[in-house]
Structure formats: C-alpha cells, structure tokens
Design a protein around this motif. Structure first.
Motif, PDB file in Angstrom:
ATOM      1  N   LYS A   1     -28.275  -5.723 -11.365  1.00 22.23           N
ATOM      2  CA  LYS A   1     -29.379  -8.099 -11.455  1.00 22.23           C
ATOM      3  C   LYS A   1     -29.313  -8.596 -10.414  1.00 22.23           C
ATOM      4  N   ARG A   2     -28.819  -8.546  -9.645  1.00 21.72           N
ATOM      5  CA  ARG A   2     -28.792  -9.362  -8.175  1.00 21.72           C
ATOM      6  C   ARG A   2     -28.777  -8.719  -7.487  1.00 21.72           C
ATOM      7  N   VAL A   3     -29.715  -8.833  -6.829  1.00 22.65           N
ATOM      8  CA  VAL A   3     -29.697  -7.479  -5.146  1.00 22.65           C
ATOM      9  C   VAL A   3     -29.921  -8.099  -3.735  1.00 22.65           C
ATOM     10  N   LEU A   4     -29.639  -7.438  -3.285  1.00 26.26           N
ATOM     11  CA  LEU A   4     -29.472  -8.296  -1.431  1.00 26.26           C
ATOM     12  C   LEU A   4     -29.811  -7.286  -0.527  1.00 26.26           C
ATOM     13  N   VAL A   5     -30.687  -7.720   0.230  1.00 27.48           N
ATOM     14  CA  VAL A   5     -31.613  -7.112   1.699  1.00 27.48           C
ATOM     15  C   VAL A   5     -31.163  -7.507   3.010  1.00 27.48           C
ATOM     16  N   ILE A   6     -30.499  -7.438   3.310  1.00 26.75           N
ATOM     17  CA  ILE A   6     -30.202  -7.150   4.851  1.00 26.75           C
ATOM     18  C   ILE A   6     -31.455  -6.310   5.597  1.00 26.75           C
TER      19      ILE A   6
ATOM     20  N   ILE B   1     -33.496 -17.112   6.854  1.00 23.64           N
ATOM     21  CA  ILE B   1     -33.596 -16.843   7.992  1.00 23.64           C
ATOM     22  C   ILE B   1     -32.240 -16.467   8.845  1.00 23.64           C
ATOM     23  N   ASP B   2     -31.933 -15.743   8.746  1.00 25.46           N
ATOM     24  CA  ASP B   2     -30.848 -15.777   9.947  1.00 25.46           C
ATOM     25  C   ASP B   2     -29.677 -14.363  10.237  1.00 25.46           C
ATOM     26  N   ASP B   3     -28.845 -14.190  10.380  1.00 28.98           N
ATOM     27  CA  ASP B   3     -27.841 -13.558  11.011  1.00 28.98           C
ATOM     28  C   ASP B   3     -27.292 -12.786   9.628  1.00 28.98           C
ATOM     29  N   GLY B   4     -27.416 -11.524   9.598  1.00 32.30           N
ATOM     30  CA  GLY B   4     -26.883 -11.182   8.389  1.00 32.30           C
ATOM     31  C   GLY B   4     -25.237 -10.686   8.247  1.00 32.30           C
TER      32      GLY B   4
ATOM     33  N   ILE C   1     -26.240  -4.020  -3.050  1.00 37.16           N
ATOM     34  CA  ILE C   1     -27.142  -4.766  -1.729  1.00 37.16           C
ATOM     35  C   ILE C   1     -27.303  -3.533  -0.540  1.00 37.16           C
ATOM     36  N   ILE C   2     -29.229  -3.369  -0.277  1.00 40.29           N
ATOM     37  CA  ILE C   2     -29.531  -2.706   0.810  1.00 40.29           C
ATOM     38  C   ILE C   2     -29.889  -3.143   1.675  1.00 40.29           C
ATOM     39  N   THR C   3     -29.037  -2.103   3.078  1.00 35.30           N
ATOM     40  CA  THR C   3     -28.966  -2.084   4.611  1.00 35.30           C
ATOM     41  C   THR C   3     -31.011  -1.533   5.185  1.00 35.30           C
ATOM     42  N   ASP C   4     -31.455  -2.012   5.489  1.00 32.43           N
ATOM     43  CA  ASP C   4     -32.265  -1.824   6.410  1.00 32.43           C
ATOM     44  C   ASP C   4     -32.545  -2.449   6.868  1.00 32.43           C
ATOM     45  N   SER C   5     -32.016  -1.589   8.500  1.00 31.21           N
ATOM     46  CA  SER C   5     -31.680  -2.189   9.792  1.00 31.21           C
ATOM     47  C   SER C   5     -32.104  -1.505  10.412  1.00 31.21           C
TER      48      SER C   5
ATOM     49  N   VAL D   1     -24.285  -0.118  -2.309  1.00 32.17           N
ATOM     50  CA  VAL D   1     -24.644  -0.324  -1.606  1.00 32.17           C
ATOM     51  C   VAL D   1     -25.579   0.698  -0.660  1.00 32.17           C
ATOM     52  N   ILE D   2     -26.054   0.709   0.303  1.00 33.71           N
ATOM     53  CA  ILE D   2     -27.378   2.147   0.607  1.00 33.71           C
ATOM     54  C   ILE D   2     -27.588   1.534   2.002  1.00 33.71           C
ATOM     55  N   MET D   3     -27.714   1.878   3.244  1.00 35.04           N
ATOM     56  CA  MET D   3     -27.918   2.420   4.178  1.00 35.04           C
ATOM     57  C   MET D   3     -28.678   3.144   5.043  1.00 35.04           C
TER      58      MET D   3
END
Length: 334
Positions: A124-129, A185-188, A202-206, A235-237
């Motif tokens: 339901k809730r997704v975070l993208v860094i 717009i901020d630091d991950g 949580i998807i870390t697209d760094s 999580v995935i990165m």
C-alpha cells in the motif's frame, strides 16, 4: 538510477515539492562545447560520449555517438549532461555516468519496481529514495491505477534532475505531479533518520557509490531502511555492479545487507547502456518465509503485455538465476 544522494548535505528546499519551472536551454555548439566525457573524432567529424571509471570498471569504456548536446549544467550537487545519441535517444548523464537512455530505461525501471511490488502481498505505502528521472514513479502509478498502491513518497535531493527529466525525458517523468505522489526535495539519509512513517516497499534508486553516495551502500543505511519498513516490508536497491565487474563487491554488499535483514537476494537485469550490459539489484526483507524469487501476485499474460515491456512473472524468477561460478561465489557459504 538518477539521484545525487548526499548524507552530509540536505537540500535547502527543506522537504518542499519541486518547482515545475524548467531551465531554458541555449543552443549548444558541439564544436566549441567542452566536457570530459565527449571526444571529437576528426577523421569522420563525429562526436562521441565515453563513460569511463578507474574505480568501478577500470580498463574499459562504453561509448555512444552524440548527435547534439541538449543541456549541460552543474547543480548544487552534481554535473548534469543531457545529449541526443544516434542510437539510444536522449541520454541523462550524472557526473560522467549514464543514468538512463530512452532506448532501454524501461528494463531497469520495471525490474527495480515490480520485483518488490509483486513480491509483497499488499504493497500500500511505497517510498522511493532518489529516482529523479521519475521512471520508478511511472511504474508505480501502474499499481495505483490497479488499486494496489495507495501512496507514493519520493525523496530526491536534486530537483534540477526532476525538472530536466520532465523536459528531455517526458515519457519517464510524466507522472511526477500525480495526485498520489508526494515529492520531497531533501536528503535521503536525513529523511530516513527523521521519518516516523512505515512503508511496505522502499526502492533505493541511487547514484553509484562514489563520493557522498558511498554511505548508501553501507550497513548503516540498511539499518535505516529496516527502521522505516513495516514488519513484512521489502527493500530493493541497485548494486551499481554486476557479476562481470567487481563480483567481490557484490558479495560484500549482500553480506552487509544480511547483517540487518533475514532474507537477502541478488538479481540482475539486462541493460545495454550500462557497463558490461547488466545491472544488479539487492532485494531484502525481514520475513524469512517470503520467497522473493517467486512473485506472490501475478497478472495474466494479456495484462502483463499491456503494462510491461520487460517484466513478467517468468522474468521475475529468472532474474535471480546466476551462472554457476557467480552463484557459488555470491550465494555460497561464507
């Protein structure tokens, strides 16, 4: 893979949404333009972009012929170059490293998004860094429209990447202002330290682990990710490397993740514009009973063809299959 992630310096936007104002580009003359990555070949009067890195992939390079330079600037955080290539369409380059091309971006964007989403029973809730090109957002919106994902939060430190992507990569950044997307717009690192929210995925697209972004590939970062996850979260990165380059680094990265998560897997996708043609991903969860290599949710073949260009349930599982020597090295006993 389009983010300048800085653990020591946060954006002065302080969590506000990115402006929709796109910087105006002046015509760039290739004959007078100078950039470390672009070389002129006098014999046929052609211009070529070359991606080289003494640290990540010494002794080799990836090249694309340049038709025109569309935009170049230095933001507060990084060097940003966008050019039109003769074969891969528009190309986004950060600090000399290709982040995406119009020709093949969907492979990476789809795998890094749909592997965790389809492995979770109710994401339901997704975070993208990171993810300033908004390709991951585009893929997540498919699950919003399917009434699965309810909220998407994207934290990107460099809003210049978002602005430029909306202009020069419009098929990727077409949903940056979607009503279900909260753009920060901020630091991950700062966001993860301060947030009290919990996420299902949580998807870390760094960006690559050089300079300030190095900390996003350390054990402390995995601890921050775990603290922002629901108990059955995933999580995935991107791992930056693939099995043909620094395989020892991949084993070390998987080991770092395993110090925090009970369930850690490595998978890979085919990407011709990335060095050696592949890119790896680390997928992790606290739930040891969730077989991340097999999707919990599946779409029928007709729906897969409608939604995806790269991903399907068979690709999901096969992405975790490695050649024997690589599997023994990365997944064998310590």
């Amino acid at each position: 893979m389009t983010s300048s992630l800085n653990s020591n310096n946060s954006s002065n936007s302080n969590g506000s949404s990115s402006s929709s104002i796109v910087p105006q580009a002046k015509a760039i003359n290739l004959e007078t333009f100078h950039h470390d990555t672009i070389v002129h070949h006098a014999k046929d009067n052609s211009y070529w972009f070359y991606e080289k890195s003494k640290e990540s992939f010494p002794g080799q390079a990836f090249g694309l012929e340049v038709v025109s330079v569309l935009y170049h600037t230095r933001s507060e955080f990084q060097d940003i170059l966008i050019f039109k290539s003769s074969t891969f369409g528009n190309v986004l380059v950060l600090n000399g490293i290709i982040q995406c091309t119009e020709k093949d971006e969907f492979a990476y964007q789809e795998l890094i998004t749909h592997i965790p989403i389809m492995s979770h029973a109710s994401p339901k809730r997704v975070l993208v860094i990171g993810g300033g090109d908004c390709g991951v957002i585009r893929e997540l919106v498919k699950h919003v429209e399917d009434h699965t994902v309810e909220t998407i939060t994207m934290v990107e430190i460099d809003d210049m990447v978002i602005k430029l992507s909306t202009k020069y990569l419009p098929q990727m950044a077409k949903f940056h202002n979607h009503p279900k997307v909260k753009l920060v717009i901020d630091d991950g690192f700062k966001f993860l330290r301060e947030t009290s929210d919990k996420f299902d995925v949580i998807i870390t697209d760094s960006s690559d682990p050089e300079g300030p972004a190095q900390e996003f590939f350390e054990a402390n970062y995995f601890k921050l990710l775990s603290s922002a996850l629901n108990k059955d979260g995933i999580v995935i990165m991107q791992s930056s490397e693939n099995i043909w380059l620094e395989i020892a680094y991949l084993k070390e990265l998987k080991s770092k993740a395993s110090r925090v998560f009970n369930n850690v897997k490595y998978c890979q996708c085919y990407m011709p514009s990335y060095t050696s043609g592949q890119l790896g991903l680390i997928v992790a969860s606290m739930d040891p009973n969730n077989d991340l290599t097999v999707p919990l949710r599946r779409f029928d073949r007709r729906k897969e063809s409608k939604l995806f260009k790269y991903y399907n349930s068979r690709v999901h599982s096969s992405a975790f299959i490695l050649p024997t020597w690589a599997d023994d090295y990365i997944n064998g006993e310590e």
